[in-house]
Design a protein around this motif. Sequence first.
Motif, PDB file in Angstrom:
ATOM      1  N   MET A  54     -19.998  35.590 109.096  1.00  0.00           N
ATOM      2  CA  MET A  54     -19.950  34.983 107.780  1.00  0.00           C
ATOM      3  C   MET A  54     -19.157  35.901 106.857  1.00  0.00           C
ATOM      4  N   ALA A  55     -18.262  35.333 106.095  1.00  0.00           N
ATOM      5  CA  ALA A  55     -17.432  36.103 105.180  1.00  0.00           C
ATOM      6  C   ALA A  55     -17.864  35.832 103.745  1.00  0.00           C
ATOM      7  N   LEU A  56     -18.979  36.429 103.329  1.00  0.00           N
ATOM      8  CA  LEU A  56     -19.464  36.228 101.967  1.00  0.00           C
ATOM      9  C   LEU A  56     -18.700  37.105 100.996  1.00  0.00           C
ATOM     10  N   ARG A  57     -18.249  36.497  99.930  1.00  0.00           N
ATOM     11  CA  ARG A  57     -17.583  37.238  98.867  1.00  0.00           C
ATOM     12  C   ARG A  57     -18.478  37.190  97.641  1.00  0.00           C
ATOM     13  N   PHE A  58     -19.011  38.329  97.243  1.00  0.00           N
ATOM     14  CA  PHE A  58     -19.891  38.428  96.092  1.00  0.00           C
ATOM     15  C   PHE A  58     -19.112  38.109  94.823  1.00  0.00           C
ATOM     16  N   ILE A  59     -19.680  37.225  93.993  1.00  0.00           N
ATOM     17  CA  ILE A  59     -19.053  36.877  92.718  1.00  0.00           C
ATOM     18  C   ILE A  59     -19.799  37.504  91.557  1.00  0.00           C
ATOM     19  N   GLY A  60     -21.114  37.316  91.517  1.00  0.00           N
ATOM     20  CA  GLY A  60     -21.846  37.890  90.397  1.00  0.00           C
ATOM     21  C   GLY A  60     -23.338  37.670  90.496  1.00  0.00           C
ATOM     22  N   ILE A  61     -24.042  38.439  89.671  1.00  0.00           N
ATOM     23  CA  ILE A  61     -25.498  38.371  89.607  1.00  0.00           C
ATOM     24  C   ILE A  61     -25.886  38.255  88.137  1.00  0.00           C
ATOM     25  N   ASP A  62     -26.952  37.529  87.861  1.00  0.00           N
ATOM     26  CA  ASP A  62     -27.404  37.343  86.486  1.00  0.00           C
ATOM     27  C   ASP A  62     -27.706  38.704  85.867  1.00  0.00           C
ATOM     28  N   PRO A  63     -26.967  39.096  84.836  1.00  0.00           N
ATOM     29  CA  PRO A  63     -27.155  40.425  84.257  1.00  0.00           C
ATOM     30  C   PRO A  63     -28.447  40.568  83.468  1.00  0.00           C
TER      31      PRO A  63
ATOM     32  N   PRO B  90     -29.456  30.219  85.579  1.00  0.00           N
ATOM     33  CA  PRO B  90     -29.305  30.148  84.132  1.00  0.00           C
ATOM     34  C   PRO B  90     -27.897  29.726  83.724  1.00  0.00           C
ATOM     35  N   ALA B  91     -27.826  28.967  82.637  1.00  0.00           N
ATOM     36  CA  ALA B  91     -26.534  28.495  82.132  1.00  0.00           C
ATOM     37  C   ALA B  91     -25.611  29.655  81.767  1.00  0.00           C
ATOM     38  N   ARG B  92     -26.183  30.810  81.473  1.00  0.00           N
ATOM     39  CA  ARG B  92     -25.337  31.964  81.131  1.00  0.00           C
ATOM     40  C   ARG B  92     -24.464  32.395  82.314  1.00  0.00           C
ATOM     41  N   MET B  93     -24.745  31.861  83.500  1.00  0.00           N
ATOM     42  CA  MET B  93     -23.951  32.195  84.680  1.00  0.00           C
ATOM     43  C   MET B  93     -22.794  31.226  84.898  1.00  0.00           C
ATOM     44  N   VAL B  94     -22.567  30.305  83.974  1.00  0.00           N
ATOM     45  CA  VAL B  94     -21.459  29.361  84.101  1.00  0.00           C
ATOM     46  C   VAL B  94     -20.126  30.084  84.327  1.00  0.00           C
ATOM     47  N   PRO B  95     -19.831  31.177  83.613  1.00  0.00           N
ATOM     48  CA  PRO B  95     -18.565  31.873  83.891  1.00  0.00           C
ATOM     49  C   PRO B  95     -18.453  32.339  85.351  1.00  0.00           C
ATOM     50  N   MET B  96     -19.570  32.738  85.944  1.00  0.00           N
ATOM     51  CA  MET B  96     -19.543  33.167  87.345  1.00  0.00           C
ATOM     52  C   MET B  96     -19.331  31.969  88.267  1.00  0.00           C
ATOM     53  N   LEU B  97     -19.921  30.834  87.918  1.00  0.00           N
ATOM     54  CA  LEU B  97     -19.679  29.620  88.711  1.00  0.00           C
ATOM     55  C   LEU B  97     -18.208  29.224  88.640  1.00  0.00           C
ATOM     56  N   ARG B  98     -17.626  29.329  87.451  1.00  0.00           N
ATOM     57  CA  ARG B  98     -16.194  29.026  87.308  1.00  0.00           C
ATOM     58  C   ARG B  98     -15.360  29.979  88.154  1.00  0.00           C
ATOM     59  N   GLU B  99     -15.741  31.254  88.124  1.00  0.00           N
ATOM     60  CA  GLU B  99     -15.005  32.235  88.929  1.00  0.00           C
ATOM     61  C   GLU B  99     -15.122  31.905  90.408  1.00  0.00           C
ATOM     62  N   ALA B 100     -16.324  31.529  90.859  1.00  0.00           N
ATOM     63  CA  ALA B 100     -16.519  31.177  92.264  1.00  0.00           C
ATOM     64  C   ALA B 100     -15.656  29.973  92.622  1.00  0.00           C
ATOM     65  N   CYS B 101     -15.598  28.996  91.726  1.00  0.00           N
ATOM     66  CA  CYS B 101     -14.763  27.808  91.984  1.00  0.00           C
ATOM     67  C   CYS B 101     -13.287  28.200  92.032  1.00  0.00           C
ATOM     68  N   ASP B 102     -12.868  29.101  91.134  1.00  0.00           N
ATOM     69  CA  ASP B 102     -11.477  29.558  91.136  1.00  0.00           C
ATOM     70  C   ASP B 102     -11.149  30.317  92.417  1.00  0.00           C
ATOM     71  N   VAL B 103     -12.067  31.173  92.867  1.00  0.00           N
ATOM     72  CA  VAL B 103     -11.859  31.928  94.114  1.00  0.00           C
ATOM     73  C   VAL B 103     -11.695  30.952  95.270  1.00  0.00           C
ATOM     74  N   ALA B 104     -12.595  29.962  95.342  1.00  0.00           N
ATOM     75  CA  ALA B 104     -12.529  28.972  96.425  1.00  0.00           C
ATOM     76  C   ALA B 104     -11.224  28.195  96.350  1.00  0.00           C
ATOM     77  N   ASP B 105     -10.821  27.835  95.140  1.00  0.00           N
ATOM     78  CA  ASP B 105      -9.595  27.060  94.977  1.00  0.00           C
ATOM     79  C   ASP B 105      -8.371  27.879  95.382  1.00  0.00           C
TER      80      ASP B 105
END
Length: 85
Positions: free
Chosen positions: A1-10, A66-81
Amino acid sequence: MALRFIGIDPETGQQGSPTIWVDEEKRELVLQGWKPDETLEAECAAFEAPGHAPGIPAHEAVVRIPARMVPMLREACDVADRAGL
């Protein structure tokens, strides 16, 4: 599995840790979050999307992050894209 860490709720400190990864091999976003309470899970299970049976299949789960992680979700989507996933 090639997991790429994006972020954790600060804001979770050492107590729990909603986390986001991208699995580049399986072409998936991987989310770790809080379990829903019974009320939220029942509400999700009762939702009827057109063309789909209501309920949560045994091999799936509802996860809260948490909604505060939306930027990390966007980053994950950008990485995947960018990776063509």
